[in-house]
Design an enzyme around this catalytic site. Structure first.
Site, PDB file in Angstrom:
ATOM      1  N   SER A 100       0.869  -1.185   0.000  1.00  0.00           N
ATOM      2  CA  SER A 100       0.000   0.000   0.000  1.00  0.00           C
ATOM      3  C   SER A 100       0.901   1.230   0.000  1.00  0.00           C
ATOM      4  CB  SER A 100      -0.896   0.008   1.241  1.00  0.00           C
ATOM      5  OG  SER A 100      -0.101   0.220   2.402  1.00  0.00           O
ATOM      6  N   ASP A 157      -0.660  -1.593  -4.231  1.00  0.00           N
ATOM      7  CA  ASP A 157      -2.059  -1.856  -3.880  1.00  0.00           C
ATOM      8  C   ASP A 157      -2.806  -0.521  -3.725  1.00  0.00           C
ATOM      9  OD1 ASP A 157      -4.244  -3.432  -3.086  1.00  0.00           O
ATOM     10  OD2 ASP A 157      -3.697  -3.287  -0.963  1.00  0.00           O
ATOM     11  N   HIS A 158      -3.947  -0.384  -4.352  1.00  0.00           N
ATOM     12  CA  HIS A 158      -4.752   0.844  -4.267  1.00  0.00           C
ATOM     13  C   HIS A 158      -3.939   2.106  -4.508  1.00  0.00           C
ATOM     14  CE1 HIS A 158      -8.474  -1.016  -3.042  1.00  0.00           C
ATOM     15  NE2 HIS A 158      -7.754  -1.804  -2.267  1.00  0.00           N
ATOM     16  N   ASP A 203      -6.193   2.820  -8.442  1.00  0.00           N
ATOM     17  CA  ASP A 203      -7.547   2.814  -7.907  1.00  0.00           C
ATOM     18  C   ASP A 203      -8.226   4.137  -8.241  1.00  0.00           C
ATOM     19  OD1 ASP A 203      -9.872   2.832  -6.496  1.00  0.00           O
ATOM     20  OD2 ASP A 203      -8.992   2.295  -4.566  1.00  0.00           O
ATOM     21  N   GLU A 253      -9.800  -0.530 -10.777  1.00  0.00           N
ATOM     22  CA  GLU A 253     -10.921  -0.813  -9.875  1.00  0.00           C
ATOM     23  C   GLU A 253     -12.180  -0.059 -10.295  1.00  0.00           C
ATOM     24  OE1 GLU A 253     -10.129  -0.796  -5.656  1.00  0.00           O
ATOM     25  OE2 GLU A 253     -12.105   0.013  -5.194  1.00  0.00           O
ATOM     26  N   GLY A 257     -10.704  -5.517   5.881  1.00  0.00           N
ATOM     27  CA  GLY A 257     -10.754  -5.692   7.340  1.00  0.00           C
ATOM     28  C   GLY A 257     -11.774  -6.764   7.702  1.00  0.00           C
ATOM     29  N   ASN A 263      -6.822 -10.783  -2.505  1.00  0.00           N
ATOM     30  CA  ASN A 263      -5.929  -9.986  -1.651  1.00  0.00           C
ATOM     31  C   ASN A 263      -6.158 -10.262  -0.170  1.00  0.00           C
ATOM     32  OD1 ASN A 263      -5.441  -8.791  -4.105  1.00  0.00           O
ATOM     33  ND2 ASN A 263      -5.980  -6.723  -3.457  1.00  0.00           N
ATOM     34  N   THR A 281      -5.381  -8.088   6.372  1.00  0.00           N
ATOM     35  CA  THR A 281      -5.759  -8.044   7.798  1.00  0.00           C
ATOM     36  C   THR A 281      -5.443  -9.349   8.530  1.00  0.00           C
ATOM     37  OG1 THR A 281      -7.503  -6.483   7.258  1.00  0.00           O
ATOM     38  CG2 THR A 281      -7.691  -7.585   9.373  1.00  0.00           C
TER      39      THR A 281
END
Ligand code: 13P
Length: 289
Positions: free
Chosen positions: A51, A86-87, A107, A137, A180, A231, A234
């Site tokens: 991230s 990621d994102h 993203d 996305e 999460g 993915n 968490t």
């Protein structure tokens, strides 16, 4: 040998073979080593997710590329490994490409669709030229990640088609999934949306974010309907924290000199190895390298 690869080939094989490649997010050296060693032991392809927050924490994207490339050689990792943003924001994606990542996610789900299209198009061109994979996305993923909060929408299948047609490698479509832990009253994945998206995008590998806590039968069904990348973040955090907490509570310090940092992080390292193994077995990527 020992080079990062684009995720394109591994995801194409996964889609055809009806399994999914795991993307495991990394936050430090121990996590990275645990994911790579497990992939090698299980002969599985793997995607390391980073991230933007984790990128800052680990001293920038160049540091991460250096660490991961060094590990591929130092640990003799021969299975396919992609290093993936990621994102990513538009700027973050460009920075990662510059730093040597082999894959990026842009993203643009929070932009109006036209702006998502124009920015994605530009990144498609850059990634094509460099042989990198690109994830886009549509429909934001619920929950909070790195301060980015999404409402957990279901993607519009026509917008998915519009973005897929730009030539991205893989598409993350919101299908009610959440980053999460899932709340008690979670309605579950919308397979109706997934089927509608699949019907519009054809052979495009689909990505399921929020891989922590989705019941096994839903994971399997999602894979059977075209999800080729899942993915997970968490669950690694939870197992790492729990193992570290137990070690500290056991109080084995070095005669008042504090904890040996290598021993302190060893239980968390082992915990991540177990989590990654469990997921690779569930996703069906074992022996698919
Ligand atoms: P979880 O944190 O829910 O496992 O989701 C991870 C993810 O989707 C990263 O993009």
């Amino acid at each position: 040998m020992f080079k990062l690869v684009s995720a394109k080939e591994m995801l194409g094989k996964a889609l055809n073979g009806r399994y999914a490649v795991g993307q495991f997010n990394i936050n430090n050296l121990e996590w990275t080593k645990a994911v790579l060693m497990t992939a090698q032991e299980l002969n599985s392809p793997v995607i390391l997710g980073v991230s933007e927050g984790a990128g800052k924490y680990m001293c920038g994207y160049k540091t991460i590329v250096g660490m991961v490339e060094g590990m591929l050689e130092g640990l003799n990792i021969t299975v396919p490994v992609a290093l993936h943003l990621d994102h990513g924001s538009y700027e973050g994606a460009k920075d990662c490409i510059e730093a040597g990542f082999s894959s990026v996610m842009f993203d643009g789900s929070h932009y109006p669709i036209d702006e998502n299209v124009s920015k994605t198009t530009e990144l498609v061109n850059i990634c094509d030229e460099k042989g990198l994979s690109l994830e886009a996305e549509v429909g934001s993923i619920g929950g909070e990640e790195d301060g980015v909060v999404g409402a957990g929408e279901c993607a519009d299948p026509d917008e998915c088609r519009q973005i897929a047609d730009l030539g991205v490698t893989m598409l993350a479509a919101g299908i009610g999934n959440i980053h999460g832990k899932y709340p008690e009253n979670w309605a579950g994945l919308s397979f109706e949306t997934l089927e509608a998206v699949k019907g519009k995008v054809g052979d495009m590998p689909l990505v399921l974010h929020g891989g922590t806590g989705i019941p096994e039968d839903m994971i399997k069904k999602a894979i059977s309907l075209g999800v080729a990348k899942i993915n997970v973040n968490t669950e690694c955090q939870l197992t790492f924290a729990e193992a570290t907490r137990k070690y500290i509570e056991a109080g084995k310090d070095l005669q008042g000199k504090g904890f040996d940092p290598r021993k302190l992080l060893a239980p968390g390292f082992e915990a991540i190895k177990s989590t990654v193994k469990e997921k690779m077995e569930l996703f069906g990527s074992v022996n698919k390298a």
